[in-house]
Design a protein around this motif. Structure first.
Motif, PDB file in Angstrom:
ATOM      1  N   SER A 266       4.544  -5.479   6.933  1.00 13.73           N
ATOM      2  CA  SER A 266       5.701  -5.232   7.805  1.00 13.73           C
ATOM      3  C   SER A 266       5.650  -3.831   8.410  1.00 13.73           C
ATOM      4  CB  SER A 266       7.011  -5.435   7.042  1.00 13.73           C
ATOM      5  OG  SER A 266       7.230  -4.396   6.096  1.00 13.73           O
ATOM      6  N   GLY A 267       5.155  -2.878   7.652  1.00 16.93           N
ATOM      7  CA  GLY A 267       5.030  -1.510   8.151  1.00 16.93           C
ATOM      8  C   GLY A 267       3.966  -1.384   9.225  1.00 16.93           C
ATOM      9  N   TRP A 268       2.814  -2.020   8.987  1.00 15.56           N
ATOM     10  CA  TRP A 268       1.756  -2.000  10.000  1.00 15.56           C
ATOM     11  C   TRP A 268       2.235  -2.654  11.298  1.00 15.56           C
ATOM     12  CZ3 TRP A 268      -2.488   0.795   9.995  1.00 15.56           C
ATOM     13  CH2 TRP A 268      -3.072   1.187   8.786  1.00 15.56           C
ATOM     14  N   LEU A 269       2.866  -3.804  11.175  1.00 17.07           N
ATOM     15  CA  LEU A 269       3.339  -4.509  12.370  1.00 17.07           C
ATOM     16  C   LEU A 269       4.388  -3.687  13.120  1.00 17.07           C
ATOM     17  CD1 LEU A 269       3.432  -8.084  10.866  1.00 17.07           C
ATOM     18  CD2 LEU A 269       1.927  -7.299  12.726  1.00 17.07           C
ATOM     19  N   GLU A 270       5.269  -3.035  12.385  1.00 19.60           N
ATOM     20  CA  GLU A 270       6.282  -2.178  13.010  1.00 19.60           C
ATOM     21  C   GLU A 270       5.613  -1.023  13.748  1.00 19.60           C
ATOM     22  OE1 GLU A 270      10.448  -1.068  13.627  1.00 19.60           O
ATOM     23  OE2 GLU A 270       9.374  -2.917  13.170  1.00 19.60           O
ATOM     24  N   PHE A 271       4.596  -0.430  13.123  1.00 19.64           N
ATOM     25  CA  PHE A 271       3.860   0.673  13.722  1.00 19.64           C
ATOM     26  C   PHE A 271       3.152   0.219  15.003  1.00 19.64           C
ATOM     27  CE2 PHE A 271      -0.094   3.126  14.159  1.00 19.64           C
ATOM     28  CZ  PHE A 271       0.420   4.413  14.241  1.00 19.64           C
ATOM     29  N   PHE A 272       2.422  -0.894  14.940  1.00 24.12           N
ATOM     30  CA  PHE A 272       1.686  -1.380  16.108  1.00 24.12           C
ATOM     31  C   PHE A 272       2.609  -1.795  17.244  1.00 24.12           C
ATOM     32  CE2 PHE A 272      -1.814  -2.531  12.951  1.00 24.12           C
ATOM     33  CZ  PHE A 272      -2.551  -1.395  13.247  1.00 24.12           C
ATOM     34  N   ALA A 273       3.796  -2.293  16.909  1.00 25.82           N
ATOM     35  CA  ALA A 273       4.762  -2.718  17.934  1.00 25.82           C
ATOM     36  C   ALA A 273       5.605  -1.552  18.438  1.00 25.82           C
ATOM     37  CB  ALA A 273       5.674  -3.808  17.371  1.00 25.82           C
ATOM     38  N   ASP A 274       5.416  -0.368  17.854  1.00 24.11           N
ATOM     39  CA  ASP A 274       6.227   0.807  18.181  1.00 24.11           C
ATOM     40  C   ASP A 274       7.715   0.481  18.055  1.00 24.11           C
ATOM     41  OD1 ASP A 274       6.609   3.486  18.782  1.00 24.11           O
ATOM     42  OD2 ASP A 274       6.691   3.127  20.947  1.00 24.11           O
ATOM     43  N   GLY A 275       8.029  -0.184  16.939  1.00 25.04           N
ATOM     44  CA  GLY A 275       9.414  -0.551  16.663  1.00 25.04           C
ATOM     45  C   GLY A 275      10.254   0.645  16.259  1.00 25.04           C
ATOM     46  N   SER A 276      11.512   0.409  16.018  1.00 29.51           N
ATOM     47  CA  SER A 276      12.442   1.504  15.717  1.00 29.51           C
ATOM     48  C   SER A 276      12.110   2.222  14.409  1.00 29.51           C
ATOM     49  CB  SER A 276      13.884   0.981  15.693  1.00 29.51           C
ATOM     50  OG  SER A 276      13.997  -0.085  14.782  1.00 29.51           O
ATOM     51  N   ASN A 277      11.388   1.595  13.508  1.00 27.22           N
ATOM     52  CA  ASN A 277      10.979   2.242  12.254  1.00 27.22           C
ATOM     53  C   ASN A 277       9.535   2.740  12.285  1.00 27.22           C
ATOM     54  OD1 ASN A 277      13.327   2.175  10.767  1.00 27.22           O
ATOM     55  ND2 ASN A 277      12.821   0.303   9.666  1.00 27.22           N
TER      56      ASN A 277
ATOM     57  N   PRO B  92      -4.819  -3.137   1.201  1.00 24.61           N
ATOM     58  CA  PRO B  92      -5.112  -4.414   0.538  1.00 24.61           C
ATOM     59  C   PRO B  92      -5.618  -5.430   1.566  1.00 24.61           C
ATOM     60  CG  PRO B  92      -2.939  -3.597  -0.078  1.00 24.61           C
ATOM     61  CD  PRO B  92      -3.418  -2.758   1.067  1.00 24.61           C
ATOM     62  N   VAL B  93      -6.671  -6.134   1.231  1.00 23.47           N
ATOM     63  CA  VAL B  93      -7.286  -7.053   2.186  1.00 23.47           C
ATOM     64  C   VAL B  93      -6.289  -8.090   2.693  1.00 23.47           C
ATOM     65  CG1 VAL B  93      -8.224  -8.705   0.511  1.00 23.47           C
ATOM     66  CG2 VAL B  93      -9.426  -8.286   2.672  1.00 23.47           C
ATOM     67  N   ILE B  94      -5.306  -8.445   1.885  1.00 19.96           N
ATOM     68  CA  ILE B  94      -4.324  -9.445   2.332  1.00 19.96           C
ATOM     69  C   ILE B  94      -3.487  -8.929   3.502  1.00 19.96           C
ATOM     70  CG2 ILE B  94      -2.441  -8.896   0.722  1.00 19.96           C
ATOM     71  CD1 ILE B  94      -2.320 -12.100   0.413  1.00 19.96           C
ATOM     72  N   THR B  95      -3.331  -7.600   3.621  1.00 22.45           N
ATOM     73  CA  THR B  95      -2.593  -7.074   4.778  1.00 22.45           C
ATOM     74  C   THR B  95      -3.399  -7.273   6.063  1.00 22.45           C
ATOM     75  OG1 THR B  95      -3.363  -4.802   4.466  1.00 22.45           O
ATOM     76  CG2 THR B  95      -1.264  -5.391   3.443  1.00 22.45           C
ATOM     77  N   LEU B  96      -4.737  -7.218   5.964  1.00 24.16           N
ATOM     78  CA  LEU B  96      -5.555  -7.518   7.145  1.00 24.16           C
ATOM     79  C   LEU B  96      -5.273  -8.942   7.619  1.00 24.16           C
ATOM     80  CD1 LEU B  96      -9.031  -6.048   6.112  1.00 24.16           C
ATOM     81  CD2 LEU B  96      -7.291  -4.971   7.554  1.00 24.16           C
ATOM     82  N   PHE B  97      -5.232  -9.875   6.679  1.00 28.30           N
ATOM     83  CA  PHE B  97      -4.941 -11.275   7.002  1.00 28.30           C
ATOM     84  C   PHE B  97      -3.579 -11.400   7.675  1.00 28.30           C
ATOM     85  CE2 PHE B  97      -2.690 -15.136   5.932  1.00 28.30           C
ATOM     86  CZ  PHE B  97      -3.582 -16.148   6.266  1.00 28.30           C
ATOM     87  N   GLU B  98      -2.557 -10.853   7.030  1.00 26.74           N
ATOM     88  CA  GLU B  98      -1.193 -11.026   7.546  1.00 26.74           C
ATOM     89  C   GLU B  98      -0.998 -10.391   8.912  1.00 26.74           C
ATOM     90  OE1 GLU B  98       1.804 -11.665   3.893  1.00 26.74           O
ATOM     91  OE2 GLU B  98       1.253  -9.572   4.221  1.00 26.74           O
ATOM     92  N   VAL B  99      -1.519  -9.183   9.090  1.00 31.80           N
ATOM     93  CA  VAL B  99      -1.341  -8.477  10.362  1.00 31.80           C
ATOM     94  C   VAL B  99      -2.137  -9.166  11.473  1.00 31.80           C
ATOM     95  CG1 VAL B  99      -1.795  -6.298  11.574  1.00 31.80           C
ATOM     96  CG2 VAL B  99      -0.713  -6.284   9.304  1.00 31.80           C
ATOM     97  N   PHE B 100      -3.401  -9.506  11.193  1.00 29.96           N
ATOM     98  CA  PHE B 100      -4.213 -10.174  12.204  1.00 29.96           C
ATOM     99  C   PHE B 100      -3.586 -11.505  12.617  1.00 29.96           C
ATOM    100  CE2 PHE B 100      -7.769 -12.980  13.441  1.00 29.96           C
ATOM    101  CZ  PHE B 100      -8.224 -12.282  14.545  1.00 29.96           C
ATOM    102  N   LYS B 101      -3.137 -12.281  11.648  1.00 31.88           N
ATOM    103  CA  LYS B 101      -2.523 -13.585  11.942  1.00 31.88           C
ATOM    104  C   LYS B 101      -1.290 -13.426  12.827  1.00 31.88           C
ATOM    105  CE  LYS B 101      -0.301 -17.560   9.836  1.00 31.88           C
ATOM    106  NZ  LYS B 101       0.249 -18.117   8.596  1.00 31.88           N
TER     107      LYS B 101
ATOM    108  N   HIS C  53       8.459   6.047  10.606  1.00 29.25           N
ATOM    109  CA  HIS C  53       8.396   6.103   9.144  1.00 29.25           C
ATOM    110  C   HIS C  53       6.984   5.796   8.636  1.00 29.25           C
ATOM    111  CE1 HIS C  53      12.666   6.600   8.627  1.00 29.25           C
ATOM    112  NE2 HIS C  53      12.923   5.496   9.313  1.00 29.25           N
ATOM    113  N   PHE C  54       6.262   4.960   9.350  1.00 27.68           N
ATOM    114  CA  PHE C  54       4.949   4.519   8.892  1.00 27.68           C
ATOM    115  C   PHE C  54       3.809   5.330   9.487  1.00 27.68           C
ATOM    116  CE2 PHE C  54       7.899   0.928   8.665  1.00 27.68           C
ATOM    117  CZ  PHE C  54       7.892   0.760   7.288  1.00 27.68           C
ATOM    118  N   SER C  55       4.111   6.155  10.476  1.00 27.16           N
ATOM    119  CA  SER C  55       3.048   6.946  11.094  1.00 27.16           C
ATOM    120  C   SER C  55       2.482   7.984  10.126  1.00 27.16           C
ATOM    121  CB  SER C  55       3.531   7.616  12.380  1.00 27.16           C
ATOM    122  OG  SER C  55       4.563   8.538  12.121  1.00 27.16           O
ATOM    123  N   GLU C  56       3.311   8.524   9.245  1.00 26.51           N
ATOM    124  CA  GLU C  56       2.821   9.534   8.289  1.00 26.51           C
ATOM    125  C   GLU C  56       1.673   9.008   7.435  1.00 26.51           C
ATOM    126  OE1 GLU C  56       4.267  11.943   4.325  1.00 26.51           O
ATOM    127  OE2 GLU C  56       5.793  11.359   5.780  1.00 26.51           O
ATOM    128  N   PRO C  57       1.850   7.906   6.699  1.00 33.30           N
ATOM    129  CA  PRO C  57       0.723   7.438   5.889  1.00 33.30           C
ATOM    130  C   PRO C  57      -0.426   6.862   6.724  1.00 33.30           C
ATOM    131  CG  PRO C  57       2.551   5.896   5.724  1.00 33.30           C
ATOM    132  CD  PRO C  57       3.057   7.096   6.463  1.00 33.30           C
TER     133      PRO C  57
END
Length: 126
Positions: A7-18, A35-44, A21-25
């Motif tokens: 959810s954080g990666w997707l928010e970051f890539f979409a330049d959402g309102s949050n 985690p490899v599962i985040t690659l799956f979820e974000v790509f999908k 918060h995720f740009s720091e890490p």
């Protein structure tokens, strides 16, 4: 060390309102565990909402961090955590990975609210 959940990666890539918060890490890839599962979820999700090229660009950005595969030990530990905390499969794998690497988990997923080692940001409406 840091883990950003899907959810954080997707928010970051979409330049959402949050996104801030995720740009720091995300902007510290030397301290980022992916985690490899985040690659799956974000790509999908990006594939569903946009196109394959956009999804591949997102994955390339994510792979600047240390991508961690799921092995037998992580799978079993995640299953126990899922049972204990009543978390969905992907969430338990992500949280177990963060704990294994003594990383802070950054998220806007309400399933993680109030858990130890988690930086939770409630979703904001634009």
């Amino acid at each position: 060390m840091n883990v950003v959940d899907s959810s954080g990666w997707l928010e970051f890539f979409a330049d959402g309102s949050n996104a801030d918060h995720f740009s720091e890490p995300i902007q510290q890839p030397e301290k980022l565990v992916v985690p490899v599962i985040t690659l799956f979820e974000v790509f999908k999700r990006i594939l569903q909402q946009s196109d394959e090229d956009s999804g591949l660009r997102a994955v390339a950005a994510m792979c600047q961090g240390r991508v961690v595969d799921m092995d037998q030990s992580l799978a079993l530990t995640a299953a126990k955590l899922s049972h204990k905390l009543k978390l969905p499969m992907a969430d338990s794998i992500i949280l177990t990975t963060a704990r294994k690497y003594k990383a802070t988990l950054w998220t806007q997923d309400g399933d993680f609210e109030n858990l130890e080692g988690v930086r939770y940001f409630a979703k904001q409406q634009r």
